[in-house]
Design an enzyme around this catalytic site. Structure first.
Site, short mmCIF file in Angstrom:
data_model
loop_
_atom_site.label_atom_id
_atom_site.label_comp_id
_atom_site.label_asym_id
_atom_site.label_seq_id
_atom_site.Cartn_x
_atom_site.Cartn_y
_atom_site.Cartn_z
N GLY A 1 97.20 148.67 56.08
CA GLY A 1 98.47 148.03 56.41
C GLY A 1 98.38 147.09 57.61
N THR A 2 97.61 147.46 58.59
CA THR A 2 97.51 146.65 59.81
C THR A 2 96.94 145.28 59.48
OG1 THR A 2 97.21 148.66 61.08
CG2 THR A 2 96.56 146.61 62.15
N ASN B 1 108.88 153.97 59.47
CA ASN B 1 108.01 155.14 59.43
C ASN B 1 108.45 156.26 60.37
OD1 ASN B 1 107.09 152.94 61.20
ND2 ASN B 1 105.60 154.42 61.93
N GLN C 1 105.37 152.27 53.91
CA GLN C 1 106.00 153.57 53.66
C GLN C 1 106.60 153.69 52.25
OE1 GLN C 1 106.16 156.33 55.61
NE2 GLN C 1 104.88 155.34 57.16
N SER D 1 99.41 150.58 52.05
CA SER D 1 98.27 151.30 52.62
C SER D 1 98.00 152.58 51.82
CB SER D 1 98.60 151.64 54.08
OG SER D 1 97.52 152.29 54.67
N HIS E 1 96.50 155.49 52.35
CA HIS E 1 96.62 156.89 52.80
C HIS E 1 98.06 157.37 52.89
CE1 HIS E 1 96.92 154.78 56.70
NE2 HIS E 1 97.52 155.87 57.15
N THR F 1 81.62 142.30 51.79
CA THR F 1 81.41 143.20 50.66
C THR F 1 82.57 144.18 50.54
OG1 THR F 1 79.04 142.96 50.90
CG2 THR F 1 79.78 144.88 49.68
N CYS G 1 100.86 156.90 64.45
CA CYS G 1 99.79 155.95 64.72
C CYS G 1 99.49 155.85 66.21
CB CYS G 1 100.15 154.59 64.14
SG CYS G 1 100.73 154.73 62.44
C1 LIG Z 1 105.12 151.19 58.54
C2 LIG Z 1 103.65 151.12 58.83
N1 LIG Z 1 103.04 149.93 58.90
C3 LIG Z 1 101.72 149.83 59.13
C4 LIG Z 1 100.94 150.95 59.34
C5 LIG Z 1 99.48 150.77 59.58
O1 LIG Z 1 98.78 150.97 58.40
P1 LIG Z 1 97.18 151.27 58.42
O2 LIG Z 1 97.01 152.50 59.22
O3 LIG Z 1 96.80 151.39 56.98
O4 LIG Z 1 96.54 150.06 59.05
C6 LIG Z 1 101.55 152.22 59.31
C7 LIG Z 1 100.84 153.49 59.57
O5 LIG Z 1 99.82 153.82 59.43
C8 LIG Z 1 102.93 152.31 59.03
O6 LIG Z 1 103.55 153.49 58.96
#
Ligand SMILES: Cc1ncc(COP(=O)(O)O)c(C=O)c1O
Length: 349
Positions: free
Chosen positions: A46-47, A126, A154, A174, A176, A212, A302
């Site tokens: 997600g980031t 989140n 989310q 994302s 996970h 890759t 996070c």
């Molecule tokens: C709303 C939201 N955006 C972005 C992220 C970041 O995603 P990632 O950890 O896959 O980079 C998170 C949490 O992990 C999240 O809850």
């Protein structure tokens, strides 16, 4: 990993097998989100997806003003603070008292700015669970020719997203967050916007993201999404029943409990953010829950470990007399576990 180890960029047969696995995964993800396979890019999570969408809106799509909210995840907030300097300006929408975005204010801001705007608002928060009316925001963006990015980390895997019918240019997801592997995500880029490559140095992801591919992550992402969406009806109503049960049990057993955001309204079924009156005992609550093998979060998971308080809670309800605990639910939780948690909370508080 022991049988399909070919590099997907190699032209020999081992490589072709893993290439096929990636493209099959892309098709499957696209189908589940009702998008075109060409609109799905696999990323590291997600980031990265949030960073990429925001940078592309500024650099490739001519956005000169960013409209967002103070309760976005840091993957958006820190990125817009980084890009919203110089000739790119930044403003935040007003929030209603229940933490929802004030759509009237959003429209006023869009009308005010003559330069092209990027609107980046998360589909679901989140920390407090509030759900955005993504279609209403998308329609406003269309009306004012703005680019719309939504952090859907989310909601991908938890709600039916129909991207062909949703007026959005970019979404982030994302793996996970729906029992998939960590370190893999997607960026959806609507066919109507053309952006430049975001990682340079190779032809992977149709020349857009060099390097890759994370083959196992990508295949795992697609499989997890397929499983999540197959069982979505059953799982979501079960998980919602757990959340509703916990709200009731907390009200019955803990004096002066409150809930952050719109917990019983437009809210994720997976998250419940509770406010406990601050006392010497409640201040130690996360620590004591952990000792009792109960996993809950204070602010955003996070940033757990950093004792900075939550920017989301501060933005919606800056009440220093409350201690926030966020409970998250999955299909693997049970009512009995909730009984255990509530009994423990009663004892601890
Ligand atoms: C709303 C939201 N955006 C972005 C992220 C970041 O995603 P990632 O950890 O896959 O980079 C998170 C949490 O992990 C999240 O809850």
């Amino acid at each position: 990993m022991t049988t399909h180890f070919g590099n997907p960029s190699s032209i020999y047969s081992f490589g072709r097998e893993t290439r096929l696995a990636i493209e099959t995964a892309r098709k499957s993800v696209a189908k589940l989100l009702n998008a075109h396979p060409g609109e799905i890019f696999f990323t590291s999570g997600g980031t990265e997806s949030n960073n990429t969408a925001i940078a592309a809106a500024i650099h490739d799509l001519g956005c000169k003003h960013i409209i967002s909210s103070p309760i976005e995840h840091h993957a958006v907030l820190h990125t817009i603070e980084h890009y919203g300097v110089g000739d790119v300006s930044l403003s935040f929408v007003k929030l209603l008292s229940n933490g929802h975005v004030d759509l009237k204010d959003l429209e006023e801001q869009l009308a005010l700015h003559e330069e092209r705007c990027l609107v980046t608002l998360m589909h679901a928060n989140n920390e407090i669970g509030n759900l955005l009316d993504i279609n209403a925001v998308g329609d406003l963006c269309k009306k004012y020719n703005a680019i719309f990015h939504s952090d859907c980390v989310q909601t991908v895997g938890h709600y039916h997203l129909d991207l062909r019918k949703t007026p959005v240019h970019f979404i982030s997801g994302s793996g996970h967050k729906f029992h998939g592997p960590k370190g893999v995500g997607i960026l959806y880029v609507n066919d109507n916007v053309k952006i430049h490559p975001f990682i340079l140095g190779g032809a992977q992801e149709r020349n857009m993201r060099a390097g890759t591919e994370n083959v196992y992550g990508i295949v795992g992402f697609a499989k997890a999404l397929e499983l999540a969406m197959n069982d979505h009806e059953k799982d979501s109503s079960y998980i919602q029943s757990l959340k509703t049960y916990m709200i009731g049990e907390l009200r019955k057993n803990i004096k002066c409990i409150s809930f952050n955001g719109d917990a019983e309204g437009r809210s994720l079924y997976t998250v419940l953010s509770a406010g406990f009156p601050k006392t010497e005992k409640s201040e130690m609550i996360l620590f004591n829950l952990d000792i009792n093998h109960i996993c809950a979060s204070g602010g955003s998971a996070c940033t757990s470990g950093a004792d900075q308080g939550s920017h989301v809670i501060q933005a919606i309800n800056n009440n220093p007399n409350l201690v926030t605990v966020r409970f998250s639910f999955s299909k693997h939780n049970t009512k009995e576990e909730i009984d255990t948690v509530v009994a423990k909370l009663k004892e601890l508080i």
